[in-house]
Motif scaffolding. Structure first.
Motif, PDB file in Angstrom:
ATOM      1  N   VAL A  68      43.121 -49.107  14.729  1.00 21.60           N
ATOM      2  CA  VAL A  68      44.251 -50.017  14.944  1.00 21.60           C
ATOM      3  C   VAL A  68      44.729 -50.595  13.614  1.00 21.60           C
ATOM      4  CG1 VAL A  68      44.908 -52.235  15.965  1.00 21.60           C
ATOM      5  CG2 VAL A  68      43.664 -50.561  17.320  1.00 21.60           C
ATOM      6  N   ALA A  69      43.812 -51.066  12.777  1.00 24.37           N
ATOM      7  CA  ALA A  69      44.191 -51.648  11.484  1.00 24.37           C
ATOM      8  C   ALA A  69      44.820 -50.590  10.578  1.00 24.37           C
ATOM      9  CB  ALA A  69      42.978 -52.276  10.812  1.00 24.37           C
ATOM     10  N   GLY A  70      44.303 -49.361  10.614  1.00 26.13           N
ATOM     11  CA  GLY A  70      44.855 -48.289   9.792  1.00 26.13           C
ATOM     12  C   GLY A  70      46.254 -47.887  10.224  1.00 26.13           C
ATOM     13  N   ILE A  71      46.465 -47.792  11.518  1.00 21.80           N
ATOM     14  CA  ILE A  71      47.796 -47.445  12.020  1.00 21.80           C
ATOM     15  C   ILE A  71      48.783 -48.555  11.686  1.00 21.80           C
ATOM     16  CG2 ILE A  71      49.154 -47.155  14.133  1.00 21.80           C
ATOM     17  CD1 ILE A  71      46.760 -45.558  15.259  1.00 21.80           C
ATOM     18  N   ARG A  72      48.330 -49.796  11.833  1.00 26.83           N
ATOM     19  CA  ARG A  72      49.212 -50.926  11.503  1.00 26.83           C
ATOM     20  C   ARG A  72      49.589 -50.901  10.018  1.00 26.83           C
ATOM     21  NH1 ARG A  72      51.416 -55.614  12.350  1.00 26.83           N
ATOM     22  NH2 ARG A  72      50.756 -57.495  11.294  1.00 26.83           N
ATOM     23  N   TRP A  73      48.650 -50.625   9.143  1.00 28.10           N
ATOM     24  CA  TRP A  73      48.937 -50.547   7.707  1.00 28.10           C
ATOM     25  C   TRP A  73      49.857 -49.364   7.420  1.00 28.10           C
ATOM     26  CZ3 TRP A  73      45.006 -48.470   3.651  1.00 28.10           C
ATOM     27  CH2 TRP A  73      45.523 -48.629   2.375  1.00 28.10           C
ATOM     28  N   GLN A  74      49.563 -48.233   8.030  1.00 32.93           N
ATOM     29  CA  GLN A  74      50.330 -47.010   7.797  1.00 32.93           C
ATOM     30  C   GLN A  74      51.779 -47.145   8.258  1.00 32.93           C
ATOM     31  OE1 GLN A  74      48.860 -44.425   6.233  1.00 32.93           O
ATOM     32  NE2 GLN A  74      50.758 -43.300   6.169  1.00 32.93           N
ATOM     33  N   ARG A  75      52.025 -47.949   9.273  1.00 35.30           N
ATOM     34  CA  ARG A  75      53.368 -48.081   9.837  1.00 35.30           C
ATOM     35  C   ARG A  75      54.193 -49.207   9.204  1.00 35.30           C
ATOM     36  NH1 ARG A  75      54.958 -45.627  14.314  1.00 35.30           N
ATOM     37  NH2 ARG A  75      53.537 -44.215  15.318  1.00 35.30           N
ATOM     38  N   PHE A  76      53.748 -49.729   8.084  1.00 38.62           N
ATOM     39  CA  PHE A  76      54.505 -50.782   7.413  1.00 38.62           C
ATOM     40  C   PHE A  76      55.904 -50.268   7.067  1.00 38.62           C
ATOM     41  CE2 PHE A  76      55.948 -52.606   3.362  1.00 38.62           C
ATOM     42  CZ  PHE A  76      56.093 -53.918   3.760  1.00 38.62           C
ATOM     43  N   PRO A  77      56.956 -50.987   7.511  1.00 38.66           N
ATOM     44  CA  PRO A  77      58.314 -50.517   7.218  1.00 38.66           C
ATOM     45  C   PRO A  77      58.740 -50.902   5.803  1.00 38.66           C
ATOM     46  CG  PRO A  77      58.408 -52.478   8.576  1.00 38.66           C
ATOM     47  CD  PRO A  77      56.946 -52.137   8.404  1.00 38.66           C
ATOM     48  N   CYS A  78      59.405 -49.995   5.146  1.00 37.75           N
ATOM     49  CA  CYS A  78      59.933 -50.253   3.804  1.00 37.75           C
ATOM     50  C   CYS A  78      60.931 -51.405   3.883  1.00 37.75           C
ATOM     51  CB  CYS A  78      60.614 -48.998   3.271  1.00 37.75           C
ATOM     52  SG  CYS A  78      61.454 -49.245   1.687  1.00 37.75           S
ATOM     53  N   PRO A  79      60.831 -52.378   2.982  1.00 34.31           N
ATOM     54  CA  PRO A  79      61.780 -53.490   3.018  1.00 34.31           C
ATOM     55  C   PRO A  79      63.231 -53.073   2.760  1.00 34.31           C
ATOM     56  CG  PRO A  79      59.853 -54.093   1.722  1.00 34.31           C
ATOM     57  CD  PRO A  79      59.743 -52.622   2.028  1.00 34.31           C
ATOM     58  N   ARG A  80      63.424 -51.973   2.073  1.00 35.57           N
ATOM     59  CA  ARG A  80      64.795 -51.544   1.759  1.00 35.57           C
ATOM     60  C   ARG A  80      65.387 -50.651   2.841  1.00 35.57           C
ATOM     61  NH1 ARG A  80      65.490 -48.222  -3.527  1.00 35.57           N
ATOM     62  NH2 ARG A  80      65.186 -50.232  -4.546  1.00 35.57           N
ATOM     63  N   CYS A  81      64.697 -49.567   3.205  1.00 35.24           N
ATOM     64  CA  CYS A  81      65.293 -48.589   4.127  1.00 35.24           C
ATOM     65  C   CYS A  81      64.751 -48.682   5.552  1.00 35.24           C
ATOM     66  CB  CYS A  81      65.100 -47.168   3.595  1.00 35.24           C
ATOM     67  SG  CYS A  81      63.392 -46.571   3.616  1.00 35.24           S
ATOM     68  N   ASP A  82      63.744 -49.502   5.772  1.00 35.70           N
ATOM     69  CA  ASP A  82      63.161 -49.761   7.092  1.00 35.70           C
ATOM     70  C   ASP A  82      62.479 -48.536   7.711  1.00 35.70           C
ATOM     71  OD1 ASP A  82      62.589 -51.888   8.790  1.00 35.70           O
ATOM     72  OD2 ASP A  82      64.092 -51.236  10.242  1.00 35.70           O
ATOM     73  N   ARG A  83      62.174 -47.526   6.914  1.00 32.92           N
ATOM     74  CA  ARG A  83      61.369 -46.391   7.374  1.00 32.92           C
ATOM     75  C   ARG A  83      59.953 -46.611   6.880  1.00 32.92           C
ATOM     76  NH1 ARG A  83      64.749 -41.207   5.753  1.00 32.92           N
ATOM     77  NH2 ARG A  83      63.362 -40.174   7.213  1.00 32.92           N
ATOM     78  N   ARG A  84      59.013 -45.786   7.309  1.00 31.25           N
ATOM     79  CA  ARG A  84      57.618 -45.967   6.886  1.00 31.25           C
ATOM     80  C   ARG A  84      57.490 -45.918   5.377  1.00 31.25           C
ATOM     81  NH1 ARG A  84      54.049 -42.141  10.705  1.00 31.25           N
ATOM     82  NH2 ARG A  84      54.758 -43.010  12.662  1.00 31.25           N
ATOM     83  N   PHE A  85      56.933 -46.991   4.799  1.00 33.53           N
ATOM     84  CA  PHE A  85      56.786 -47.060   3.347  1.00 33.53           C
ATOM     85  C   PHE A  85      55.777 -46.033   2.853  1.00 33.53           C
ATOM     86  CE2 PHE A  85      54.815 -48.674  -0.527  1.00 33.53           C
ATOM     87  CZ  PHE A  85      55.942 -48.839  -1.323  1.00 33.53           C
ATOM     88  N   LEU A  86      54.636 -45.940   3.525  1.00 32.56           N
ATOM     89  CA  LEU A  86      53.568 -45.070   3.045  1.00 32.56           C
ATOM     90  C   LEU A  86      53.796 -43.607   3.394  1.00 32.56           C
ATOM     91  CD1 LEU A  86      50.552 -47.386   3.792  1.00 32.56           C
ATOM     92  CD2 LEU A  86      51.677 -46.990   1.619  1.00 32.56           C
ATOM     93  N   SER A  87      54.486 -43.338   4.461  1.00 35.06           N
ATOM     94  CA  SER A  87      54.858 -41.986   4.843  1.00 35.06           C
ATOM     95  C   SER A  87      53.708 -40.980   4.695  1.00 35.06           C
ATOM     96  CB  SER A  87      56.068 -41.548   4.021  1.00 35.06           C
ATOM     97  OG  SER A  87      56.528 -40.305   4.455  1.00 35.06           O
ATOM     98  N   TRP A  88      52.588 -41.305   5.278  1.00 35.31           N
ATOM     99  CA  TRP A  88      51.375 -40.478   5.299  1.00 35.31           C
ATOM    100  C   TRP A  88      50.693 -40.343   3.944  1.00 35.31           C
ATOM    101  CZ3 TRP A  88      49.853 -40.569   9.951  1.00 35.31           C
ATOM    102  CH2 TRP A  88      50.780 -40.590  10.976  1.00 35.31           C
ATOM    103  N   ARG A  89      51.039 -41.208   3.002  1.00 30.67           N
ATOM    104  CA  ARG A  89      50.361 -41.254   1.700  1.00 30.67           C
ATOM    105  C   ARG A  89      49.850 -42.682   1.521  1.00 30.67           C
ATOM    106  NH1 ARG A  89      54.931 -39.554  -2.179  1.00 30.67           N
ATOM    107  NH2 ARG A  89      55.756 -41.306  -1.046  1.00 30.67           N
TER     108      ARG A  89
END
Length: 102
Positions: A66-87
């Protein structure tokens, strides 16, 4: 420009909190599992000890997931897509190139 002056400062605080909770659950769960394994389980009957160990282990696994998915799904402040994008250790958005903490 410091992190505090950034127009995205609240979003970056959220990112740091998500990252902190992932590592806290990961390390805390491991230490908790070791404490249960060496502190509590020797005091219990073997039939119950195995069940307790499996329940604690599954709770740790669920918490990390749960914590990993929550971190992984952080939205980019600029474009609102996933910031980490599987990296997970990326220093910039994989979509718009926003640098971390910018």
């Amino acid at each position: 420009m410091s992190t505090q002056d950034s127009p995205h400062a609240p979003q970056w605080r959220d990112y740091r909190a998500r990252r902190f909770w992932f590592f806290a659950v990961w390390l805390g769960g491991f230490l908790g599992l070791v404490a249960v394994m060496f502190g509590v389980l020797p005091l219990m009957p073997k039939a119950v000890a195995g069940t307790v160990f499996v329940v604690v282990d599954l709770a740790w696994l669920l918490g990390c997931t749960v914590a990993g998915i929550r971190w992984q799904r952080f939205p980019c402040p600029r474009c609102d897509r996933r910031f980490l994008s599987w990296r997970p250790f990326s220093r910039q958005c994989g979509h718009c190139g926003l640098a971390q903490y910018e």
